[in-house]
Design an enzyme around this catalytic site. Structure first.
Site, short mmCIF file in Angstrom:
data_model
loop_
_atom_site.label_atom_id
_atom_site.label_comp_id
_atom_site.label_asym_id
_atom_site.label_seq_id
_atom_site.Cartn_x
_atom_site.Cartn_y
_atom_site.Cartn_z
CB SER A 1 32.78 48.70 36.71
OG SER A 1 33.06 49.97 37.60
CG HIS B 1 29.97 46.11 39.06
ND1 HIS B 1 29.96 45.03 39.83
CD2 HIS B 1 31.23 46.69 39.73
CE1 HIS B 1 30.92 44.95 40.82
NE2 HIS B 1 31.65 45.87 40.78
CG ASP C 1 32.63 49.43 41.37
OD1 ASP C 1 32.54 48.43 42.20
OD2 ASP C 1 33.09 49.60 40.37
CG MET D 1 34.37 52.88 46.34
SD MET D 1 35.86 53.06 45.80
CE MET D 1 35.83 51.94 44.08
CG HIS E 1 31.90 45.55 44.76
ND1 HIS E 1 33.01 45.78 43.87
CD2 HIS E 1 32.19 45.03 45.82
CE1 HIS E 1 34.11 45.17 44.92
NE2 HIS E 1 33.72 44.89 45.74
CG MET F 1 34.42 48.16 47.66
SD MET F 1 35.17 48.42 46.00
CE MET F 1 33.87 48.92 45.08
CG MET G 1 37.59 42.21 45.39
SD MET G 1 36.77 43.17 44.11
CE MET G 1 37.96 44.71 43.79
CG ASP H 1 35.38 44.30 40.31
OD1 ASP H 1 36.02 45.07 39.74
OD2 ASP H 1 34.78 44.85 41.37
#
Ligand code: DX5
Ligand code: ZN
Length: 224
Positions: A17, A42, A44, A46, A74, A76, A145, A180
């Site tokens: 990540s 990966h 992330d 957000m 991913h 979020m 998660m 994760d």
């Protein structure tokens, strides 16, 4: 995508990540872990709403184009279905949405595939596994998660392996089961034993002095 999509096989294994990477040398850090055998990066995303922090958007996915790895995004973010096209256009191979982030989950998963990406569904620790069962036919990846989403470097929730095993019982062999959060040398074995096939690791890779060696050690610890 179909079960024969070549990205599915590459999706298994350690997924470093970049949240824990040095952004000043993002591309070379990614190349380093790919050289060590990682076949996934990966990413992330957000939005400051679904989770408090704001991290990165499609522009970062675009910056990683050409890296020899599956770009695993991913999301979020709230109402992810409104952003999928931009991330697909930027080069995302996997678009993972959270069950808690939209009332249009079925639509969002369908959209991800229609855009040419693999479709992933993520569950927060407090969410039951029903969304996976309900959408099993639409999933290329189920993400369990193992911390609450939002930050790297958190402690693995010890009850996670039970939930991983429950999800493993609800998906077919063509669906990747990803974990994760808090995945490191001390927790990865239990995740693998419970049925996980993809292991996101931020701190345990980029937080170490030798990310390449960390990928190799985690791969061995996962028994892969
Ligand atoms: C957390 C993110 C994770 C994070 C994991 O919300 O989804 O991908 O980067 O970080 P570590 O491996 O440090 O727990
Ligand atoms: Zn993540």
């Amino acid at each position: 995508m179909t079960a024969t999509d070549p990205r599915l096989a590459r999706l298994k294994g350690i997924a470093p990540s970049i949240l824990a990477s040095d952004f000043g040398r993002l591309r070379s850090q990614c190349e380093e872990v790919v050289a060590a055998g990682a076949t996934v990066i990966h990413i992330d995303v957000m939005d400051g709403h679904f989770v408090p922090p704001i991290t990165m958007g499609p522009i970062v996915v675009d910056a990683l184009k050409g890296i020899d790895a599956v770009l695993d995004v991913h999301l979020m973010i709230e109402r992810p279905e409104r952003q999928l096209a931009d991330f697909a256009k930027a080069g995302a191979d996997v678009l993972t949405v959270h069950a808690e982030a939209t009332p249009q989950l079925h639509f969002a998963l369908q959209q991800a595939r229609e855009l040419g990406a693999l479709a992933g569904l993520a569950l927060c620790p407090g969410t039951g596994t029903a969304p996976v069962t309900e959408n099993a036919g639409l999933l290329d990846l189920a993400l369990c998660m193992t911390v609450n989403p939002g930050w790297g470097g958190q402690k693995f929730i010890p009850t996670s392996p039970d939930k991983i095993a429950r999800i493993a019982g609800q998906i077919g062999p063509g669906t990747v089961l990803q974990v994760d959060g808090g995945v490191d040398l001390s927790t990865i074995g239990a995740c693998a034993a419970a049925g996980a096939t993809s292991f996101v690791a931020g701190s345990a890779v980029f937080g170490t002095p030798d990310p390449g060696e960390a990928v190799r050690a985690l791969t061995a610890a996962a028994g892969r």
